[in-house]
Design a protein around this motif. Structure first.
Motif, PDB file in Angstrom:
ATOM      1  N   LEU A   3      -2.777   9.641  -1.095  1.00  0.00           N
ATOM      2  CA  LEU A   3      -2.440   9.963   0.296  1.00  0.00           C
ATOM      3  C   LEU A   3      -3.126   9.021   1.293  1.00  0.00           C
ATOM      4  O   LEU A   3      -2.455   8.471   2.178  1.00  0.00           O
ATOM      5  N   PRO A   4      -4.441   8.786   1.187  1.00  0.00           N
ATOM      6  CA  PRO A   4      -5.044   7.832   2.135  1.00  0.00           C
ATOM      7  C   PRO A   4      -4.446   6.429   2.005  1.00  0.00           C
ATOM      8  O   PRO A   4      -4.269   5.736   3.008  1.00  0.00           O
ATOM      9  N   LEU A  31       0.819  -1.213   0.000  1.00  0.00           N
ATOM     10  CA  LEU A  31       0.000   0.000   0.000  1.00  0.00           C
ATOM     11  C   LEU A  31       0.849   1.258   0.000  1.00  0.00           C
ATOM     12  O   LEU A  31       0.473   2.267  -0.622  1.00  0.00           O
ATOM     13  N   LEU A  32       1.997   1.219   0.663  1.00  0.00           N
ATOM     14  CA  LEU A  32       2.910   2.365   0.627  1.00  0.00           C
ATOM     15  C   LEU A  32       3.376   2.644  -0.804  1.00  0.00           C
ATOM     16  O   LEU A  32       3.366   3.787  -1.265  1.00  0.00           O
ATOM     17  N   VAL A  33       3.767   1.590  -1.515  1.00  0.00           N
ATOM     18  CA  VAL A  33       4.247   1.748  -2.892  1.00  0.00           C
ATOM     19  C   VAL A  33       3.115   2.220  -3.803  1.00  0.00           C
ATOM     20  O   VAL A  33       3.293   3.148  -4.606  1.00  0.00           O
ATOM     21  N   ILE A  34       1.947   1.615  -3.680  1.00  0.00           N
ATOM     22  CA  ILE A  34       0.810   1.991  -4.525  1.00  0.00           C
ATOM     23  C   ILE A  34       0.396   3.431  -4.247  1.00  0.00           C
ATOM     24  O   ILE A  34       0.135   4.208  -5.170  1.00  0.00           O
ATOM     25  N   ARG A  90       3.135   5.820  -5.675  1.00  0.00           N
ATOM     26  CA  ARG A  90       3.092   5.899  -7.142  1.00  0.00           C
ATOM     27  C   ARG A  90       1.811   6.580  -7.618  1.00  0.00           C
ATOM     28  O   ARG A  90       1.828   7.280  -8.625  1.00  0.00           O
ATOM     29  N   GLY A  91       0.715   6.386  -6.897  1.00  0.00           N
ATOM     30  CA  GLY A  91      -0.526   7.083  -7.251  1.00  0.00           C
ATOM     31  C   GLY A  91      -0.391   8.580  -7.069  1.00  0.00           C
ATOM     32  O   GLY A  91      -0.815   9.364  -7.917  1.00  0.00           O
ATOM     33  N   MET A  92       0.231   8.999  -5.960  1.00  0.00           N
ATOM     34  CA  MET A  92       0.422  10.433  -5.709  1.00  0.00           C
ATOM     35  C   MET A  92       1.351  11.059  -6.749  1.00  0.00           C
ATOM     36  O   MET A  92       1.149  12.198  -7.152  1.00  0.00           O
TER      37      MET A  92
END
Length: 169
Positions: free
Chosen positions: A93-94, A52-55, A58-60
């Motif tokens: 961010l969430p 989740l940290l990586v996703i 990368r999303g941000m």
């Protein structure tokens, strides 16, 4: 003995006594979860948190490509690359925070004992899942605001026969 030395000795004995009591309180209480269960839960939470940290990151940063496995994958986000990018940027961010909660919970399970271990597990799992779902909802709403590109009109599409006449009738 001077008054200052007396006060210093008293403070030192108090600190040592408090440290001794804290050590007894944290080590005397048995773990609420068996060690094997705590280790397995910690590994699962650590892996989920790291993913989740990586996703989220990368999303941000808008570097998460449209795919079938990671990110916000709803009808609104999958309708175009732009919608996927916008949706995952909004959910970044969430998702990032939920990953951090997962990693911290994994560490906490191995470092805590007694009821604190169960409380950390409950709060951590609820926080991880709640923020991940909230990010998905936020991303879906953001992706829904992306306008669709106008459809291409039917015409000769560059295959004209000449004299202004179209080969497609």
């Amino acid at each position: 003995m001077t008054n200052a030395e007396s006060i210093h000795g008293s403070i030192q004995r108090s600190v040592q006594g408090a440290a001794r009591e804290f050590a007894q309180a944290t080590t005397a209480e048995p773990s609420a979860l068996p060690l094997a269960v705590a280790v397995v839960l910690s590994v699962v939470l650590l892996l989920a948190g790291a993913a989740l940290l990586v996703i989220g990151w990368r999303g941000m940063k808008e570097t998460l490509p449209r795919n079938r496995f990671a990110g916000v994958r709803t009808a609104a986000t999958l309708r175009s690359d732009e919608a996927f990018r916008v949706g995952n940027r909004a959910a970044g961010l969430p998702t990032l925070v939920s990953g951090a909660i997962g990693v911290l919970t994994a560490v906490g399970l191995l470092g805590l004992s007694g009821p604190a271990q169960l409380i950390a597990l409950g709060v951590g799992v609820v926080g991880l899942l709640g923020l991940t779902v909230a990010g998905g909802v936020l991303g879906t709403r953001a992706a829904a605001t992306v306008k669709d590109k106008p459809a291409r009109t039917l015409g000769c599409a560059g295959q004209c026969c000449g004299n202004g006449a179209c080969g497609i009738a």
